[in-house]
Design an enzyme around this catalytic site. Structure first.
Site, PDB file in Angstrom:
ATOM      1  N   GLY A  38       0.863  -1.256  -0.087  1.00  0.00           N
ATOM      2  CA  GLY A  38      -0.171   0.107   0.217  1.00  0.00           C
ATOM      3  C   GLY A  38       0.611   1.292  -0.022  1.00  0.00           C
ATOM      4  O   GLY A  38       0.297   2.117  -0.465  1.00  0.00           O
ATOM      5  N   ASP A  93       0.918   3.125   4.085  1.00  0.00           N
ATOM      6  CA  ASP A  93      -0.402   4.157   3.527  1.00  0.00           C
ATOM      7  C   ASP A  93      -1.403   4.635   4.590  1.00  0.00           C
ATOM      8  O   ASP A  93      -1.485   5.779   4.638  1.00  0.00           O
ATOM      9  CB  ASP A  93      -1.174   3.144   2.483  1.00  0.00           C
ATOM     10  N   ASP A  96      -5.258   2.316  10.727  1.00  0.00           N
ATOM     11  CA  ASP A  96      -6.528   2.329  10.699  1.00  0.00           C
ATOM     12  C   ASP A  96      -6.815   1.763  11.788  1.00  0.00           C
ATOM     13  O   ASP A  96      -7.002   2.341  12.992  1.00  0.00           O
ATOM     14  CB  ASP A  96      -7.195   1.068   9.641  1.00  0.00           C
ATOM     15  N   LYS A 124      -7.162   7.229   9.944  1.00  0.00           N
ATOM     16  CA  LYS A 124      -8.749   7.095  10.053  1.00  0.00           C
ATOM     17  C   LYS A 124      -9.107   7.682  11.399  1.00  0.00           C
ATOM     18  O   LYS A 124      -8.413   7.022  12.494  1.00  0.00           O
ATOM     19  CB  LYS A 124      -9.070   5.748   9.893  1.00  0.00           C
ATOM     20  N   PHE A 145     -13.879   3.639   3.557  1.00  0.00           N
ATOM     21  CA  PHE A 145     -12.764   2.928   2.595  1.00  0.00           C
ATOM     22  C   PHE A 145     -12.633   3.427   1.390  1.00  0.00           C
ATOM     23  O   PHE A 145     -13.293   3.781   0.580  1.00  0.00           O
ATOM     24  CB  PHE A 145     -13.431   1.285   2.340  1.00  0.00           C
ATOM     25  N   VAL A 146     -11.210   3.633   1.445  1.00  0.00           N
ATOM     26  CA  VAL A 146     -10.733   4.485   0.399  1.00  0.00           C
ATOM     27  C   VAL A 146      -9.592   3.828  -0.482  1.00  0.00           C
ATOM     28  O   VAL A 146      -8.932   2.713  -0.037  1.00  0.00           O
ATOM     29  CB  VAL A 146      -9.692   5.795   1.124  1.00  0.00           C
ATOM     30  N   ASP A 152      -5.684  -0.174  -2.378  1.00  0.00           N
ATOM     31  CA  ASP A 152      -6.223  -1.080  -3.131  1.00  0.00           C
ATOM     32  C   ASP A 152      -7.694  -1.732  -2.551  1.00  0.00           C
ATOM     33  O   ASP A 152      -7.872  -1.605  -1.534  1.00  0.00           O
ATOM     34  CB  ASP A 152      -5.434  -2.166  -3.483  1.00  0.00           C
ATOM     35  N   ARG A 158      -4.784   0.603  -7.161  1.00  0.00           N
ATOM     36  CA  ARG A 158      -3.613   1.451  -6.602  1.00  0.00           C
ATOM     37  C   ARG A 158      -2.918   2.479  -7.361  1.00  0.00           C
ATOM     38  O   ARG A 158      -2.273   3.144  -6.834  1.00  0.00           O
ATOM     39  CB  ARG A 158      -2.524   0.314  -6.460  1.00  0.00           C
TER      40      ARG A 158
HETATM   41  P1  5GP Z   1      -4.438  -1.652  10.335  1.00  0.00           P
HETATM   42  O1  5GP Z   1      -3.415  -2.646  10.818  1.00  0.00           O
HETATM   43  O2  5GP Z   1      -3.903  -0.170  11.009  1.00  0.00           O
HETATM   44  O3  5GP Z   1      -5.868  -1.778  10.681  1.00  0.00           O
HETATM   45  O4  5GP Z   1      -4.651  -1.509   9.050  1.00  0.00           O
HETATM   46  C1  5GP Z   1      -3.413  -0.992   8.092  1.00  0.00           C
HETATM   47  C2  5GP Z   1      -3.619  -1.652   6.742  1.00  0.00           C
HETATM   48  O5  5GP Z   1      -5.071  -1.927   6.439  1.00  0.00           O
HETATM   49  C3  5GP Z   1      -3.393  -0.807   5.739  1.00  0.00           C
HETATM   50  O6  5GP Z   1      -1.801  -0.785   5.512  1.00  0.00           O
HETATM   51  C4  5GP Z   1      -3.965  -0.927   4.503  1.00  0.00           C
HETATM   52  O7  5GP Z   1      -3.403  -1.928   3.893  1.00  0.00           O
HETATM   53  C5  5GP Z   1      -5.264  -1.398   4.968  1.00  0.00           C
HETATM   54  N1  5GP Z   1      -6.568  -0.529   5.070  1.00  0.00           N
HETATM   55  C6  5GP Z   1      -7.046  -0.090   5.975  1.00  0.00           C
HETATM   56  N2  5GP Z   1      -8.005   0.820   5.881  1.00  0.00           N
HETATM   57  C7  5GP Z   1      -8.107   1.059   4.396  1.00  0.00           C
HETATM   58  C8  5GP Z   1      -8.845   1.656   3.411  1.00  0.00           C
HETATM   59  O8  5GP Z   1      -9.575   2.225   3.895  1.00  0.00           O
HETATM   60  N3  5GP Z   1      -8.640   1.367   2.088  1.00  0.00           N
HETATM   61  C9  5GP Z   1      -7.771   0.368   1.905  1.00  0.00           C
HETATM   62  N4  5GP Z   1      -7.654   0.148   0.550  1.00  0.00           N
HETATM   63  N5  5GP Z   1      -6.902  -0.213   2.859  1.00  0.00           N
HETATM   64  C10 5GP Z   1      -7.190   0.087   3.993  1.00  0.00           C
HETATM   65 MG    MG Z   2      -1.114  -2.178   3.792  1.00  0.00          MG
END
Ligand code: 5GP
Ligand code: MG
Length: 180
Positions: A38, A93, A96, A124, A145-146, A152, A158
């Site tokens: 990402g 990227d 979340d 987020k 969701f972006v 992606d 991407r």
């Molecule tokens: P976390 O571990 O912080 O929950 O999530 C991180 C990963 O989840 C990011 O590196 C990304 O790959 C994916 N992710 C989280 N939110 C989004 C979103 O809104 N869109 C996309 N495409 N990927 C997300």
């Molecule tokens: Mg990722």
């Protein structure tokens, strides 16, 4: 698709991110690690704007979402360069739930990194499930969701130069198209 951040807004955000990082590290050498896949687009833009001497590497993390919700995290460090006694900056990227960067920060510390900081394009607004917060953030966004600029859905989108919200009907249509 609704555009959330245009190409020029993204460009300004990356410039702000680079300026903050430059200010903190000065001319200190940094090992900058891309969290694949990402951060690919952000990473390429960011490292060219940072002024300090850099060693550049990659690590892979994926949440096996298969959809848009967070799932089991798998980490692949096979391609990682040596981080022993290095000041490491992890670039991803989006922050979340925070599980990815929390897990990777701890892993790199266990591998002997002298310091580990994190930089993300997006943060987020939601309940985070971990104690850490990213050190550098370009944009705070709503909990939607972006895709685009490296992010992606099922490995699509991407390449979009802007960041867009993928609406539930578009999510369903993309999944159906990839299955047919
Ligand atoms: P976390 O571990 O912080 O929950 O999530 C991180 C990963 O989840 C990011 O590196 C990304 O790959 C994916 N992710 C989280 N939110 C989004 C979103 O809104 N869109 C996309 N495409 N990927 C997300
Ligand atoms: Mg990722």
């Amino acid at each position: 698709m609704k555009t959330l951040l245009s190409e020029s807004e993204l460009c300004e955000g990356v410039e702000r991110l680079a300026a903050q990082i430059d200010q903190d590290y000065g001319s200190q050498p940094v090992t900058v690690i891309a969290v694949m896949t990402g951060s690919l687009v952000l990473f390429a833009d960011l490292i060219r704007r940072l002024s300090m001497p850099q060693r550049v590497g990659v690590i892979r993390a994926s949440s096996y979402r298969g959809g848009t919700a967070s799932g089991e995290l798998s980490v692949d460090a096979a391609m990682l360069i040596d981080v022993t006694d290095r000041d490491v900056l992890l670039v991803d990227d989006i922050f979340d739930t925070g599980k990815t960067l929390d897990r990777l920060s701890r892993l790199l510390a266990e591998m002997g990194a002298k310091s580990v900081k994190t930089a993300v394009l997006l943060h987020k607004r939601r309940e985070h499930e971990v104690p850490i917060r990213p050190d550098y953030v370009a944009f705070k966004i709503p909990d939607e969701f972006v895709v685009g600029y490296g992010l992606d859905y099922l490995d699509m989108y991407r390449n979009l130069p802007y960041l867009a919200v993928l609406e539930p009907d578009e999510i369903a249509a993309t999944a159906a198209e990839l299955q047919s």
